[in-house]
Design an enzyme around this catalytic site. Sequence first.
Site, short mmCIF file in Angstrom:
data_model
loop_
_atom_site.label_atom_id
_atom_site.label_comp_id
_atom_site.label_asym_id
_atom_site.label_seq_id
_atom_site.Cartn_x
_atom_site.Cartn_y
_atom_site.Cartn_z
N HIS A 157 0.81 -1.21 0.00
CA HIS A 157 0.00 0.00 0.00
C HIS A 157 0.85 1.27 0.00
O HIS A 157 0.33 2.38 0.11
CB HIS A 157 -0.91 -0.04 1.25
CG HIS A 157 -2.06 0.89 1.21
ND1 HIS A 157 -2.26 1.89 2.14
CD2 HIS A 157 -3.12 0.97 0.37
CE1 HIS A 157 -3.36 2.54 1.88
NE2 HIS A 157 -3.91 2.02 0.81
N LYS A 182 3.23 4.43 -1.16
CA LYS A 182 3.35 5.36 -2.29
C LYS A 182 4.63 6.17 -2.07
O LYS A 182 4.66 7.06 -1.20
CB LYS A 182 2.15 6.31 -2.37
CG LYS A 182 0.80 5.60 -2.59
CD LYS A 182 0.06 5.47 -1.29
CE LYS A 182 -1.30 4.83 -1.52
NZ LYS A 182 -1.93 4.42 -0.25
N ASP A 220 16.79 11.01 -7.81
CA ASP A 220 18.23 11.31 -7.66
C ASP A 220 18.71 11.27 -6.21
O ASP A 220 19.75 11.85 -5.88
CB ASP A 220 18.57 12.67 -8.26
CG ASP A 220 18.49 12.67 -9.78
OD1 ASP A 220 18.46 11.56 -10.37
OD2 ASP A 220 18.46 13.76 -10.37
N HIS A 225 -9.26 11.42 1.81
CA HIS A 225 -8.40 10.24 1.76
C HIS A 225 -7.10 10.46 2.54
O HIS A 225 -6.21 9.61 2.54
CB HIS A 225 -8.07 9.93 0.29
CG HIS A 225 -7.51 8.57 0.05
ND1 HIS A 225 -6.22 8.37 -0.40
CD2 HIS A 225 -8.06 7.33 0.16
CE1 HIS A 225 -6.00 7.07 -0.56
NE2 HIS A 225 -7.09 6.42 -0.21
N LYS A 261 -4.36 10.64 5.52
CA LYS A 261 -4.11 9.61 6.53
C LYS A 261 -3.03 10.11 7.48
O LYS A 261 -1.85 10.16 7.13
CB LYS A 261 -3.60 8.34 5.85
CG LYS A 261 -4.43 7.88 4.65
CD LYS A 261 -3.61 6.95 3.76
CE LYS A 261 -4.30 6.67 2.45
NZ LYS A 261 -5.58 6.00 2.59
N ASP A 283 -0.55 17.76 19.83
CA ASP A 283 -0.07 18.89 20.64
C ASP A 283 0.63 19.97 19.82
O ASP A 283 1.46 20.72 20.37
CB ASP A 283 0.87 18.39 21.74
CG ASP A 283 0.14 17.60 22.82
OD1 ASP A 283 -1.10 17.69 22.88
OD2 ASP A 283 0.82 16.90 23.58
#
Length: 490
Positions: free
Chosen positions: A229, A231, A236, A408, A410, A415
């Site tokens: 899952h 991404k 470079d 979407h 996440k 604090d």
Amino acid sequence: MVMVWRELGTGVEFLFGHLLFINFILAVIIIFFQRKEPQSVWTWLLLLYFIPILGFVFYLFIGTDMHKQRMFRIKEIEDHLNEAIRKQEYRLQNKGMEHKSPEIAEYSDLVMYNLAASGAMLTNDNDIRIFTDGNEKFDALLEDMRQAQNYIHVQYYIIKNDVLFRRIKEVLVEKAAQGVEVRILYDGMGGRFVKKGCWRELNRQGVRTSEFFPAVLRRLHLRMNYRNHRKIVVIDGRIGYVGGFNIGKEYIGLDDKFGYWRDTHLRITGSAVASLELRFALDWNYAAKENLFMTDKYATHRNTGSTQHCEVQIVSSGPDSRHRSIRDNYLRLIGKAKKSIYIQTPYFIPDEAILSALSIAVSSGIDVNVMIPCKPDHPFVYWATYSYIGDLVMAGAKCYTYHNGFLHAKGMVVDDTVLCYGTANMDIRSFALNFEVNAVVYNGGMARAMREIFDRDLEQCRQITKNIYMGRSLPIRFKEQVCRLLSPLL
């Protein structure tokens, strides 16, 4: 033909005549041959009771982990080897290391846990840019790709062969023709939208591709577990991207079903990019059977000219690890909160420890805020999410549904001092069954910026009050209860 039907009838008669015994044997397999949480075991046993035989077939598709150790044995050895190297480097480098942010002292125990459990080195010279809009994120990514001189490493869970991927392919093919090494790693389930011919054409054009956990017989996906899952994009060794956006037109707001797509992605320059590169290399080595550690250019840190001093750890977790590092990271952050917790997640199916920690935080006077979408992309998951959100609402937390398209994003902010954002949802699947990666940023300025983004999102939200939640209709209550019962499977 008569004999065939007679034999078939005898077999069916035998099956149903011994159904109780067969179900008992299958139940024994689930209980004694699989190391699962009791809640999950009971859910599968109930499914087996109500749907004999077929329930076990369903279990084989998404529940069993009989082959887990064998599947990931080589990958786990490689992970542990490189984690040991990183731990040693960290200890040597930090003899005289000066922390750039005051927040790090308060979270030194969390830093050490992430190092021990996930091999996450702490780096202190990072510059971070936050993206919440898909068009802005991909425009920046494409521009960074055009400037690449040595290599581009691309890893996404979902890749769809639509207008967005065509834009990306054009740039990658052009860079490959210029001699830049280009690699694309995609998940077998999430990449099923792209035909094999497309990948072969990219290979002919100099772009190397590899599939993580491929389907059986090309299109037959027998398992929903152990999906990659993550991404990640690394360019470079100088620029890294990590977050929630996948590659598809819905992520740039071109899908009428979802409308505007609200997500969160981080662009990082600094030493933390090397950790993202290492994470990509480990996954690529496992999937492509090519050892990227044989050359120094993928492991050598390059001076990025970063002017900020964000301290960052890149934390990974997955079914190949003995630790649920990202889940435990969330749990520790909740436990250390003194004033406020802000959570955004499309799926909220926490385990008992996370749910209890959040409830205790509310009772302790901490301002707990949770934002979820107003619409489902997976209906069963959504109604299970709404059920768990109800628990927090009744405990006194402030919970919201986002109404400007689909949420979407996440992550979590605690604090106004530390944030943890990346690919992991606040659900059991991300905690235990998927390969995930998050960035933990110990910097008050970045944490406040992320919290201000949360506050702006509130303008597009509706709060779920106790009265609203208690007033939900009977069909919604029924859907919640059914989906919550199935939550260990989701």
